[in-house]
Scaffold this motif. Structure first.
Motif, mmCIF file in Angstrom:
data_model
loop_
_atom_site.group_PDB
_atom_site.id
_atom_site.type_symbol
_atom_site.label_atom_id
_atom_site.label_comp_id
_atom_site.label_asym_id
_atom_site.label_seq_id
_atom_site.Cartn_x
_atom_site.Cartn_y
_atom_site.Cartn_z
ATOM 1 N N THR B 44 -14.511 -21.321 -7.889
ATOM 2 C CA THR B 44 -15.008 -20.113 -8.555
ATOM 3 C C THR B 44 -16.295 -19.618 -7.902
ATOM 4 O O THR B 44 -16.501 -18.410 -7.745
ATOM 5 C CB THR B 44 -15.216 -20.390 -10.053
ATOM 6 O OG1 THR B 44 -13.959 -20.759 -10.619
ATOM 7 C CG2 THR B 44 -15.746 -19.179 -10.777
ATOM 8 N N GLN B 84 -11.639 -16.127 -13.744
ATOM 9 C CA GLN B 84 -11.090 -17.316 -14.402
ATOM 10 C C GLN B 84 -11.245 -17.235 -15.919
ATOM 11 O O GLN B 84 -10.329 -17.556 -16.663
ATOM 12 C CB GLN B 84 -11.812 -18.552 -13.867
ATOM 13 C CG GLN B 84 -11.369 -19.844 -14.522
ATOM 14 C CD GLN B 84 -12.051 -21.060 -13.887
ATOM 15 O OE1 GLN B 84 -12.748 -20.959 -12.890
ATOM 16 N NE2 GLN B 84 -11.847 -22.203 -14.485
ATOM 17 N N ASP B 158 -8.256 -16.181 -9.891
ATOM 18 C CA ASP B 158 -8.903 -17.471 -10.130
ATOM 19 C C ASP B 158 -8.234 -18.167 -11.314
ATOM 20 O O ASP B 158 -8.460 -17.810 -12.461
ATOM 21 C CB ASP B 158 -10.396 -17.244 -10.402
ATOM 22 C CG ASP B 158 -11.212 -18.515 -10.257
ATOM 23 O OD1 ASP B 158 -10.614 -19.585 -10.023
ATOM 24 O OD2 ASP B 158 -12.442 -18.442 -10.389
ATOM 25 N N GLU B 159 -7.415 -19.135 -11.024
ATOM 26 C CA GLU B 159 -6.648 -19.880 -12.033
ATOM 27 C C GLU B 159 -6.003 -18.978 -13.076
ATOM 28 O O GLU B 159 -6.237 -19.123 -14.269
ATOM 29 C CB GLU B 159 -7.550 -20.924 -12.705
ATOM 30 C CG GLU B 159 -7.984 -21.970 -11.714
ATOM 31 C CD GLU B 159 -8.625 -23.191 -12.363
ATOM 32 O OE1 GLU B 159 -8.237 -23.498 -13.498
ATOM 33 O OE2 GLU B 159 -9.467 -23.798 -11.723
HETATM 34 MG MG LIG Z 1 -13.146 -22.401 -11.384
#
Ligand SMILES: [Mg+2]
Ligand SMILES: Nc1ncnc2c1ncn2[C@@H]1O[C@H](COP(=O)(O)OP(=O)(O)O)[C@@H](O)[C@H]1O
Lengths: 251, 301
Positions: B44, B84, B158-159
């Motif tokens: 991140t 995220q 991000d994820e």
């Molecule tokens: Mg992360």
């Protein structure tokens, strides 16, 4: 629409959608001040010849509401979007830090003016206000609103939590606006406090705003607008430097 | 042709913690790239540096040839980031949110594309719903939509599938694949190896702020076993020496990892020759987390 225009529009829509809280509620608070103080002081206080205390008080309460709500708008919007994390949607875009600042300040000024106009309308039952020099009314409301909107940007960026923002509001904004001649003329103060008041930029905003209504004031509105303008420039430069450095926003 | 993403000697420190310890990475235009690593690896942070949300201590980053500091406006126009965290502004509707996001990028008339994204992400009937009233999965879709309003050539997710139901996961992948096929460069962070395996042409593994492995997904997966044979021997017997070295024990079972189903026959033949009777027998996918950890240890060594 440009990035600046969109951010401004979003910020205006944000308070407009909840105008009951952001416009009606502060007007009600100011009306309560008017009811109480006019009832208590009408018979005892006369600041200017030919101007009753209620007539004197109304512009003071209006500009106080303008300044406080301009501050509330930018500061609460910023802390809210910081706490929810949604500020990232602006930070990810090509919007420059100057546009960012301008959008928040203009929205704050519009909120302040909206509250000011609503407040003036709400006081009509007490009589039509005199408006001797309306240009000063608008100038001091807009520039004063910009000063407090900018202060709100500083506070909103600096504060990490709501209670820090509340402290800023309670220990800086409220005393500054309350103790600057809303309820009295500084000529009625002891000499020490008179001198001190001249170092408070908010005094010039209130005095100049009132000048627009009655054509008389404690100091010249030209001096007042110069002090207000200088305050604005100083705070704007500080805010732009903060934003440019990425302070608290871009770690 | 310049790469979609160019990262050079990037370092970032948070107090005593070295979050990024010298990252060098080029991602070519049109790639589907996976950024893998355990929690706290720095994924991140790296993405935030790319997006200008985090300022690095050293090194440089560029998106589509635009330096993220010097030329930040062009860099941000070229980049779409799906954060995220499930962040949203509760006071606006989905449609308002997407219009604002377009406007921030200076796009005046974008309704046709907005409608197309809404349809593709299954959000069309939620256009006038307030964000605060949407489920987590729907909010995640809006986050993806927001990252796409300006048709960025480079999209970083991000994820995006953490805590997302299977249906959304599949529709999200179909959509991201389509974007990749249309020429968008995609960077995906995840800690599911499986996801990377299915989608990414190339992956980088990050650990403690360093890239410990960087290869095509096929090459990387070859370096550890994909399947496992789990069995219990009759009479509690032991494995022949040749097999015992590569096996491990797990609650009274022997677990034998292998690469490819062609090896299975050889394994069974070895057991038969050694006279081991099989009481129970099961073939399954390798434990990806375990494989991942072993690769991480290898990288650290
Ligand atoms: Mg992360
Ligand atoms: N703002 C911050 N302040 C201090 N430490 C941070 C901050 N952001 C991230 N970190 C730390 O940096 C490391 C990398 O975090 P992150 O990039 O979020 O990892 P990942 O996304 O791979 O899980 C972690 O140890 C995290 O705790």
């Amino acid at each position: 629409m440009s990035g600046l225009g969109t951010l401004l529009y979003k910020e205006v829509l944000r308070f407009w959608k909840v105008s009951f809280q952001t416009i009606a509620a502060p007007v009600l608070t100011s009306l309560l001040y008017l009811l109480i103080f006019s009832h208590v002081l009408e018979a005892h206080v006369r600041v200017y010849e030919n101007v009753g205390y209620v007539a004197f008080l109304v512009p003071g309460l209006v500009i106080m509401a303008v300044l406080q709500n301009a501050f509330a708008n930018s500061s609460s919007s910023l802390i809210q979007s910081k706490v929810t994390g949604s500020l990232v949607f602006v930070l990810l875009t090509p919007i420059t830090y100057g546009e960012f600042w301008l959008a928040y300040v203009l929205a704050a000024v519009l909120r302040g003016l909206a509250v000011g106009v609503a407040m003036l309308l709400a006081t009509l039952p007490w009589g039509m206000p005199q408006m001797a020099e309306p240009g000063w009314i608008l100038a001091f409301a807009a520039l004063g609103g910009a000063v407090f909107g900018t202060l709100g940007v500083i506070a909103g960026i600096w504060a990490d939590k709501y209670d820090q923002l509340a402290a800023f509001q309670n220990f800086l904004v409220l005393p500054l606006t309350f103790l600057s001649g809303v309820f009295y003329s500084i000529h009625s103060l002891p000499p020490f406090w008179q001198v001190l008041s001249h170092w408070n930029p908010v005094f010039y905003m209130i005095d100049g705003f009132r000048h627009g209504f009655f054509g008389i004031s404690d100091v010249s509105p030209w001096l007042g607008i110069a002090v207000t303008g200088a305050t604005f420039v100083a705070l704007a430069l500080l805010t732009l430097a903060m934003l440019r450095s990425g302070y608290k926003l871009r770690s | 042709m310049f790469p979609a993403i160019r990262i050079r000697e990037v370092t970032k420190r948070y107090g005593a913690l070295q979050a990024l310890a010298g990252i060098d990475l080029d991602i070519a235009q049109g790639e589907f790239f996976g950024l893998l690593g355990p929690n706290g690896a720095g994924k991140t942070t790296l993405i935030s540096a790319l997006a200008g949300l985090v300022r690095v201590d050293g090194g440089s980053l560029a998106v589509m040839g635009h330096d993220v500091r010097q030329d930040y406006r062009a860099a941000r126009r070229a980049l779409g980031v799906v954060p995220q965290e499930l962040v949203y502004d509760p006071f606006f509707t989905v449609h308002e949110t997407l219009r604002f996001q377009s406007g921030y990028h200076g796009l005046r008339r974008n309704d046709a594309w907005i409608d197309e994204i809404l349809a593709a992400l299954g959000l069309a009937d939620k256009a006038d719903a307030y964000l605060r009233d949407l489920s987590g999965g729907m909010k995640r879709r809006v986050l993806v939509a927001q990252a796409l309003v300006h048709k960025p050539p480079v999209i970083v997710l991000d994820e995006p599938t953490a805590g997302v139901d299977v249906e959304l996961r599949l529709s999200l992948w179909a959509f991201v694949r389509r974007l990749n096929a249309e020429g968008h460069t995609i960077v995906l962070t995840t800690h599911y190896l499986e996801e990377a395996e299915n989608l990414c042409g190339r992956v980088a593994m990050l650990k403690a702020g360093r890239i410990v492995a960087l290869d095509t997904t096929a090459n990387l997966l070859r370096r550890f076993s994909l399947h496992r044979l789990r069995l219990r021997l009759a009479g509690g017997g032991s494995l022949p020496d040749a097999l015992r070295d590569r096996a491990r024990q797990e609650d009274g079972y022997w677990v034998l990892p292998y690469q490819d189903h062609g090896e299975l026959e050889g394994l069974l033949a070895a057991l038969r020759e050694a006279g081991c009777g099989i009481a129970e027998f099961e073939v399954g996918q390798a434990d990806l987390e375990g494989a991942f950890l072993s690769l991480m240890q290898e990288g650290a060594a």
